[in-house]
Design a protein around this motif. Sequence first.
Motif, short mmCIF file in Angstrom:
data_model
loop_
_atom_site.label_atom_id
_atom_site.label_comp_id
_atom_site.label_asym_id
_atom_site.label_seq_id
_atom_site.Cartn_x
_atom_site.Cartn_y
_atom_site.Cartn_z
N PHE A 1 5.63 103.92 85.45
CA PHE A 1 6.03 104.55 84.07
C PHE A 1 4.91 105.72 83.81
CE2 PHE A 1 7.56 100.31 83.37
CZ PHE A 1 8.86 100.34 83.04
N ARG B 1 9.25 110.01 80.04
CA ARG B 1 9.61 108.86 78.95
C ARG B 1 11.02 108.65 78.99
NH1 ARG B 1 5.55 108.75 73.70
NH2 ARG B 1 4.08 108.77 74.94
N TRP C 1 12.17 106.49 81.43
CA TRP C 1 11.85 105.17 81.24
C TRP C 1 12.79 103.96 81.31
CZ3 TRP C 1 6.88 104.70 77.82
CH2 TRP C 1 5.84 105.61 78.71
N LEU D 1 5.44 97.96 80.51
CA LEU D 1 6.03 99.21 79.58
C LEU D 1 4.99 99.43 78.67
CD1 LEU D 1 8.12 101.33 78.89
CD2 LEU D 1 9.48 99.70 77.97
N TRP E 1 2.97 102.79 77.64
CA TRP E 1 3.25 103.43 76.34
C TRP E 1 1.79 103.53 75.55
CZ3 TRP E 1 2.22 102.61 71.10
CH2 TRP E 1 2.89 103.27 70.33
#
Length: 409
Positions: A48, A53, A56, A93, A97
């Motif tokens: 990731f 993004r 993703w 994730l 993030w």
Amino acid sequence: MNSFKFVMQLLVWCALYFALGYISLFLDDPASQVSFVWFPAGLAVSAFLLTSRRRWPWLFLGLFIVRTGLDVTLCHSLETSLVHSVISLSNDLAIAWCVRHFTRPHDTLHSLGVWLAATLFISAVAAALGGGWVVLRHEVDFIQTLWIWWSANVVGTLLVTSIVMGLFWRPAADIRRHWLAGGVLWLLLCLSAVYVFHQPIGGPRGEAFMFSLACIPVMVMIAIPVVSGNQMGAAAFLSFCIIVIYYSWQRNGPLFIPGLKPGEPLLLAQCYLSGTALLLIFIYFLRHSPKTFLTVSWYLDPRSGHLTWDDRSPNVLTQQLSTIPDTDRLLSLMSPGDRQIMRERWTRVQSGSTIKGSFRFLLTLSPTLTLHLQETKLIALQQPDGVVLIGYWTGESQGQGSARVFKGT
């Protein structure tokens, strides 16, 4: 990144995820069927972090299919596999993030702190959810399952993310000439680790002596990235982890102390490797932390837009910024978002408001030169012919071999 390249990368991530998951599921607790260490967590976090993004959702879907299929094939029902996959990949994730959202330009220490804090906290939430589900489906101890799930995810994230991101860390231009010395240290690391960890339980030399020997591979391991760079250090750490985990699973080495419960020696091995990983991360930071902090001040006449740079303490940053003569040129070098914030700060301070807090932004002076700056202070000074603004900026001078380990594409 074009679609074909991303598809190939996605296939590679999925293949690696399957291989690490296959290994991890053999290192499980027979009672709760929860792995003692979950290596795919670190791979997923790295994937990731290294993926844009906007890609993703596709990456999540690919890893989710692999994770579910792996669980169904080897140990769990479809229902349990789906729940575990959602919890596990949502955990990975969320960590990625947090790192990408809260990271600061060229602030490696802050990024590492966010990564560690997110890993510890989010893994605890995921462990509570996953452990609760396992308790509902099986008659197992919740606290033990919670602890195993949390430690497995944390250790897997620390170990594998350190290795993968270390391999992707751009080396210094002159580091290749040190690869020979690094190769010798790598060989010494493998030989010392094999010697220490293939020793049988309760050997004639005693546990204290074997524990002291276990420090030797760690010292050699730490020397490798110092001598030959982070990429070779990451590859050597991968070899080190394989040796330690293999022999520990075979019930050999200094971590198998008589009297420990089943699974506890492997937890000791995880702590041993996690401590080594944190030491390596500290070495990475020392080698690639900002070398110099530079400060520059400026004087702005809002009516004419003319900028005057204070050159009483000349430095590289002052020389680079002195080519910007006015606000039109300055704002043209900023992104639309940063430009809007900068204008708002000027307007507020001119109206008499006090600006609290710093402001981080980028100035793109050329396609190959982007300055990462922080405005630490902005004040308005009343003059006979109007208000003028005075600002103070801080920048960072980076070494040639530096890179942002958590920077995504």
